[in-house]
Design an enzyme around this catalytic site. Structure first.
Site, PDB file in Angstrom:
ATOM      1  N   ARG A   1      20.434   3.379  10.423  1.00 37.84           N
ATOM      2  CA  ARG A   1      19.923   2.365   9.495  1.00 37.84           C
ATOM      3  C   ARG A   1      21.021   2.119   8.479  1.00 37.84           C
ATOM      4  NH1 ARG A   1      17.161   2.863   4.430  1.00 37.84           N
ATOM      5  NH2 ARG A   1      15.740   1.134   4.033  1.00 37.84           N
TER       6      ARG A   1
ATOM      7  N   SER B   1       7.201   0.260  13.042  1.00 35.50           N
ATOM      8  CA  SER B   1       6.617   0.649  11.757  1.00 35.50           C
ATOM      9  C   SER B   1       5.208   0.076  11.657  1.00 35.50           C
ATOM     10  CB  SER B   1       7.462   0.096  10.596  1.00 35.50           C
ATOM     11  OG  SER B   1       8.701   0.759  10.540  1.00 35.50           O
TER      12      SER B   1
ATOM     13  N   LYS C   1      12.984   4.326  -0.227  1.00 34.51           N
ATOM     14  CA  LYS C   1      12.171   3.092  -0.226  1.00 34.51           C
ATOM     15  C   LYS C   1      11.121   3.198  -1.321  1.00 34.51           C
ATOM     16  CE  LYS C   1      12.516   1.174   4.401  1.00 34.51           C
ATOM     17  NZ  LYS C   1      11.728   0.612   5.511  1.00 34.51           N
TER      18      LYS C   1
END
Length: 205
Positions: free
Chosen positions: A40, A107, A137
């Site tokens: 990521r 997700s 996050k």
């Protein structure tokens, strides 16, 4: 390569880090027992070069490399799979662009109905979270542990939990029904090999 049914799922921490550092850290996490790596990277300099190196290292440790969001990058480097979020392409599109054996994860936040629909559509795993406050996050909406309990009764593919997971809170997620724990900061903020070993112990209990 098959998606593991249990274990530590690490997600790269790339912010302000060189490719050399990222590779060293991922290697250390794999040495410590991580079973899946997700690449990521929100601001990549050379995503293809870095992802190619990560794929090679993952395969040395018999762990799949999953690319976050980017189906084209996954296809270009021959990654083991892709992880799709809210704004990403469909499972069907990813399957067509990659291959029938590609690992496709999705997700599902705190939404069991979405997870059931994604399983029906062919997802290889579903991810719920965030379960605890997360520095990676901070604005992600919270998920409830009860969702994991309900998912365990109705979902047959592996269940991944994510969000602020540490060695001292991960056990409650495993007890509720998570199969894999997805971690960024808990592994890469410190000594990745030792941190990975700490998570590994949760799966041995």
């Amino acid at each position: 390569m098959k998606f593991p049914h249990r274990g530590l799922y690490v997600i790269t921490q790339t912010e302000n880090k060189s490719a050399t550092t990222i590779i060293a850290e991922v290697t250390a996490a794999l040495k410590g027992g991580a079973v899946v790596v997700q690449y990521r990277d929100k601001n990549p300099e050379d995503a293809k070069a870095l992802a190619t190196q990560l794929l090679e290292i993952c395969h040395q440790y018999h762990a799949p490399l999953i690319v976050n969001d980017d189906i084209e990058l996954a296809a270009a480097i021959g990654a083991d799979g892709v992880h799709l979020g809210r704004e990403d392409e469909s499972i069907e599109t990813a399957r067509q662009r990659l291959n029938q054996d590609a690992i496709i994860g999705v997700s599902c936040y705190d939404d069991l109905d979405k997870a059931l629909a994604m399983q029906q559509a062919g997802a290889d795993y579903v991810a719920f979270g965030r379960f605890f406050p997360s520095t990676s996050k901070p604005l992600a909406s919270p998920a409830h542990i009860e969702t994991l309990r309900r998912a365990k009764r109705s979902i047959s593919v592996p269940i991944v939990a994510i969000g602020g997971i540490l060695p001292d809170n991960g056990d409650q997620l495993l007890a509720a029904g998570a199969d894999l724990l997805a971690v960024i900061g808990g592994v890469f903020d410190d000594d990745p090999e030792q941190a990975a070993r700490s998570y590994q112990r949760l799966f041995e209990q």
